[in-house]
Design a protein around this motif. Sequence first.
Motif, PDB file in Angstrom:
ATOM      1  N   PHE A   1      80.540 -41.357  60.574  1.00  0.00           N
ATOM      2  CA  PHE A   1      79.471 -40.955  61.497  1.00  0.00           C
ATOM      3  C   PHE A   1      79.992 -40.937  62.928  1.00  0.00           C
ATOM      4  O   PHE A   1      79.719 -39.997  63.687  1.00  0.00           O
ATOM      5  N   GLN A   2      80.748 -41.969  63.291  1.00  0.00           N
ATOM      6  CA  GLN A   2      81.300 -42.032  64.646  1.00  0.00           C
ATOM      7  C   GLN A   2      82.216 -40.844  64.924  1.00  0.00           C
ATOM      8  O   GLN A   2      82.167 -40.246  66.002  1.00  0.00           O
ATOM      9  N   SER A   3      83.025 -40.485  63.947  1.00  0.00           N
ATOM     10  CA  SER A   3      83.923 -39.332  64.107  1.00  0.00           C
ATOM     11  C   SER A   3      83.135 -38.036  64.220  1.00  0.00           C
ATOM     12  O   SER A   3      83.474 -37.158  65.026  1.00  0.00           O
ATOM     13  N   LEU A   4      82.058 -37.930  63.450  1.00  0.00           N
ATOM     14  CA  LEU A   4      81.254 -36.709  63.425  1.00  0.00           C
ATOM     15  C   LEU A   4      80.582 -36.443  64.765  1.00  0.00           C
ATOM     16  O   LEU A   4      80.462 -35.295  65.188  1.00  0.00           O
ATOM     17  N   ILE A   5      80.148 -37.497  65.442  1.00  0.00           N
ATOM     18  CA  ILE A   5      79.396 -37.314  66.691  1.00  0.00           C
ATOM     19  C   ILE A   5      80.289 -37.400  67.928  1.00  0.00           C
ATOM     20  O   ILE A   5      79.781 -37.347  69.052  1.00  0.00           O
ATOM     21  N   ALA A   6      81.593 -37.501  67.715  1.00  0.00           N
ATOM     22  CA  ALA A   6      82.498 -37.727  68.850  1.00  0.00           C
ATOM     23  C   ALA A   6      82.736 -36.476  69.685  1.00  0.00           C
ATOM     24  O   ALA A   6      83.072 -36.565  70.862  1.00  0.00           O
ATOM     25  N   GLY A   7      82.540 -35.302  69.105  1.00  0.00           N
ATOM     26  CA  GLY A   7      82.852 -34.067  69.820  1.00  0.00           C
ATOM     27  C   GLY A   7      81.668 -33.498  70.571  1.00  0.00           C
ATOM     28  O   GLY A   7      80.738 -34.215  70.945  1.00  0.00           O
ATOM     29  N   GLU A   8      81.714 -32.181  70.774  1.00  0.00           N
ATOM     30  CA  GLU A   8      80.631 -31.496  71.462  1.00  0.00           C
ATOM     31  C   GLU A   8      79.339 -31.586  70.651  1.00  0.00           C
ATOM     32  O   GLU A   8      79.367 -31.529  69.412  1.00  0.00           O
ATOM     33  N   ASP A   9      78.222 -31.694  71.345  1.00  0.00           N
ATOM     34  CA  ASP A   9      76.947 -31.871  70.660  1.00  0.00           C
ATOM     35  C   ASP A   9      76.670 -30.744  69.681  1.00  0.00           C
ATOM     36  O   ASP A   9      76.270 -30.986  68.539  1.00  0.00           O
ATOM     37  N   GLY A  10      76.867 -29.500  70.109  1.00  0.00           N
ATOM     38  CA  GLY A  10      76.562 -28.359  69.250  1.00  0.00           C
ATOM     39  C   GLY A  10      77.426 -28.272  68.016  1.00  0.00           C
ATOM     40  O   GLY A  10      77.082 -27.558  67.071  1.00  0.00           O
ATOM     41  N   ALA A  11      78.556 -28.993  68.010  1.00  0.00           N
ATOM     42  CA  ALA A  11      79.459 -28.957  66.862  1.00  0.00           C
ATOM     43  C   ALA A  11      79.107 -30.000  65.810  1.00  0.00           C
ATOM     44  O   ALA A  11      79.712 -30.029  64.733  1.00  0.00           O
ATOM     45  N   ILE A  12      78.142 -30.867  66.098  1.00  0.00           N
ATOM     46  CA  ILE A  12      77.756 -31.903  65.137  1.00  0.00           C
ATOM     47  C   ILE A  12      77.112 -31.245  63.923  1.00  0.00           C
ATOM     48  O   ILE A  12      76.172 -30.458  64.053  1.00  0.00           O
ATOM     49  N   ASP A  13      77.625 -31.556  62.758  1.00  0.00           N
ATOM     50  CA  ASP A  13      77.057 -31.062  61.506  1.00  0.00           C
ATOM     51  C   ASP A  13      75.839 -31.924  61.184  1.00  0.00           C
ATOM     52  O   ASP A  13      75.969 -33.062  60.724  1.00  0.00           O
ATOM     53  N   LEU A  14      74.642 -31.384  61.432  1.00  0.00           N
ATOM     54  CA  LEU A  14      73.422 -32.175  61.270  1.00  0.00           C
ATOM     55  C   LEU A  14      73.200 -32.603  59.825  1.00  0.00           C
ATOM     56  O   LEU A  14      72.769 -33.741  59.573  1.00  0.00           O
ATOM     57  N   ALA A  15      73.483 -31.727  58.884  1.00  0.00           N
ATOM     58  CA  ALA A  15      73.280 -32.086  57.482  1.00  0.00           C
ATOM     59  C   ALA A  15      74.189 -33.231  57.086  1.00  0.00           C
ATOM     60  O   ALA A  15      73.762 -34.206  56.448  1.00  0.00           O
ATOM     61  N   GLN A  16      75.448 -33.150  57.479  1.00  0.00           N
ATOM     62  CA  GLN A  16      76.382 -34.221  57.130  1.00  0.00           C
ATOM     63  C   GLN A  16      75.976 -35.530  57.797  1.00  0.00           C
ATOM     64  O   GLN A  16      76.024 -36.599  57.179  1.00  0.00           O
ATOM     65  N   ALA A  17      75.572 -35.457  59.065  1.00  0.00           N
ATOM     66  CA  ALA A  17      75.144 -36.672  59.760  1.00  0.00           C
ATOM     67  C   ALA A  17      73.938 -37.291  59.071  1.00  0.00           C
ATOM     68  O   ALA A  17      73.874 -38.520  58.865  1.00  0.00           O
ATOM     69  N   ALA A  18      72.955 -36.453  58.717  1.00  0.00           N
ATOM     70  CA  ALA A  18      71.755 -36.963  58.045  1.00  0.00           C
ATOM     71  C   ALA A  18      72.099 -37.573  56.695  1.00  0.00           C
ATOM     72  O   ALA A  18      71.501 -38.590  56.286  1.00  0.00           O
ATOM     73  N   LEU A  19      73.051 -36.997  55.985  1.00  0.00           N
ATOM     74  CA  LEU A  19      73.431 -37.524  54.676  1.00  0.00           C
ATOM     75  C   LEU A  19      74.238 -38.814  54.800  1.00  0.00           C
ATOM     76  O   LEU A  19      74.145 -39.696  53.935  1.00  0.00           O
ATOM     77  N   LEU A  20      75.016 -38.951  55.860  1.00  0.00           N
ATOM     78  CA  LEU A  20      75.696 -40.230  56.099  1.00  0.00           C
ATOM     79  C   LEU A  20      74.672 -41.333  56.353  1.00  0.00           C
ATOM     80  O   LEU A  20      74.820 -42.461  55.873  1.00  0.00           O
ATOM     81  N   ILE A  21      73.626 -41.005  57.097  1.00  0.00           N
ATOM     82  CA  ILE A  21      72.546 -41.980  57.323  1.00  0.00           C
ATOM     83  C   ILE A  21      71.901 -42.348  55.988  1.00  0.00           C
ATOM     84  O   ILE A  21      71.663 -43.519  55.700  1.00  0.00           O
ATOM     85  N   ALA A  22      71.647 -41.344  55.153  1.00  0.00           N
ATOM     86  CA  ALA A  22      71.008 -41.596  53.857  1.00  0.00           C
ATOM     87  C   ALA A  22      71.888 -42.422  52.941  1.00  0.00           C
ATOM     88  O   ALA A  22      71.381 -43.172  52.094  1.00  0.00           O
ATOM     89  N   SER A  23      73.200 -42.322  53.094  1.00  0.00           N
ATOM     90  CA  SER A  23      74.104 -43.036  52.186  1.00  0.00           C
ATOM     91  C   SER A  23      74.041 -44.546  52.367  1.00  0.00           C
ATOM     92  O   SER A  23      74.510 -45.298  51.501  1.00  0.00           O
ATOM     93  N   ILE A  24      73.465 -45.016  53.479  1.00  0.00           N
ATOM     94  CA  ILE A  24      73.264 -46.455  53.636  1.00  0.00           C
ATOM     95  C   ILE A  24      72.232 -46.943  52.617  1.00  0.00           C
ATOM     96  O   ILE A  24      72.365 -48.008  52.031  1.00  0.00           O
ATOM     97  N   GLU A  25      71.200 -46.144  52.395  1.00  0.00           N
ATOM     98  CA  GLU A  25      70.182 -46.476  51.387  1.00  0.00           C
ATOM     99  C   GLU A  25      70.648 -46.079  49.989  1.00  0.00           C
ATOM    100  O   GLU A  25      70.290 -46.710  49.000  1.00  0.00           O
ATOM    101  N   TYR A  26      71.452 -45.020  49.926  1.00  0.00           N
ATOM    102  CA  TYR A  26      71.929 -44.504  48.643  1.00  0.00           C
ATOM    103  C   TYR A  26      73.462 -44.494  48.619  1.00  0.00           C
ATOM    104  O   TYR A  26      74.078 -43.450  48.808  1.00  0.00           O
ATOM    105  N   PRO A  27      74.076 -45.654  48.404  1.00  0.00           N
ATOM    106  CA  PRO A  27      75.545 -45.733  48.382  1.00  0.00           C
ATOM    107  C   PRO A  27      76.111 -44.816  47.295  1.00  0.00           C
ATOM    108  O   PRO A  27      75.516 -44.639  46.229  1.00  0.00           O
ATOM    109  N   GLY A  28      77.238 -44.225  47.596  1.00  0.00           N
ATOM    110  CA  GLY A  28      77.862 -43.332  46.629  1.00  0.00           C
ATOM    111  C   GLY A  28      77.264 -41.942  46.591  1.00  0.00           C
ATOM    112  O   GLY A  28      77.578 -41.145  45.696  1.00  0.00           O
TER     113      GLY A  28
END
Length: 297
Positions: A18-45
């Motif tokens: 997540f930290q790597s994903l948000i490190a660049g330009e805002d418009g380059a952030i992959d929102l789906a990937q970021a949202a799924l990384l957040i979800a993986s805390i509740e759904y490991p694997g």
Amino acid sequence: MADGYSKDTDQQRTYRAFQSLIAGEDGAIDLAQAALLIASIEYPGLDITHIQAQLDALARRVRIMLALPSPDQLPDLPADVDPLNVLAVMNQVLRSEEGFHGNPEEYYTPDNSFLNKVLENHTGIPVTLALLYIEVGKRVGIRLEGIGLPYHFMVGYKLPDQMIYLDPYTDSSFLTAQQCLERIRLLAKRRIKIHPRWFEPVTHRQLLLRLLNNLKKIYIDREDFPHALNISDFILMLIPDAALELRDRGHIHLQLKHYGRALHDLNTYLELSPQSSDRYEILNQIKSIRRFIAMMN
């Protein structure tokens, strides 16, 4: 780590990704990937690649109905394609055929805030359904913007002479700014002062913060402090010097008996906000924590 608090390896990897994903330009952030990384805390694997493929498949259906080639062949819409027709076809696929809709009966269920569960259950809250539209639109070749209205999150599309809005949570109909205001007033159940900045597209970080703040409130209300801590960690990756968030995370650590970490966050909060209205309350909490730590040693 101190106070018996440690992160497992999967969680560490998720945080680093997540930290790597948000490190660049805002418009380059992959929102789906970021949202799924957040979800993986509740759904490991969680298989993020598989979920991304579901978004690709939805967009492919829209493209087929529009007689457009794959994104590999033509990533952007041709100039002669009417964007309103594209949005209408997206509505047909996402709402009429797939039945994605709001979930007012179970609005505060955490699953409504996880993109994988939104795709599985076909229900969500305004911000996650807006995220779905943004991500499918991106794959079709149309840029939709998140619109962070109070009480309600929508999406917008900029036409040459105006912005039109869609409300994926309610009915996905095309709306003018005035019609959006009428919906906000109905939700607020009172007359409210309108601010033009409400209609400005949000950044990717702001959209993720809206999603995370929803989850944080749900978990704290449920007294699910381990998950609330995860969400607070994500928020502070997006806004590292957010004093109020450090204070809140300090309180979450305290609930979890992470006394050293609570002390650190509360001290940092006072350093960042030396004139805060709750300064003396926080100082008393810090004194109590220090006394408790001294008793334990």
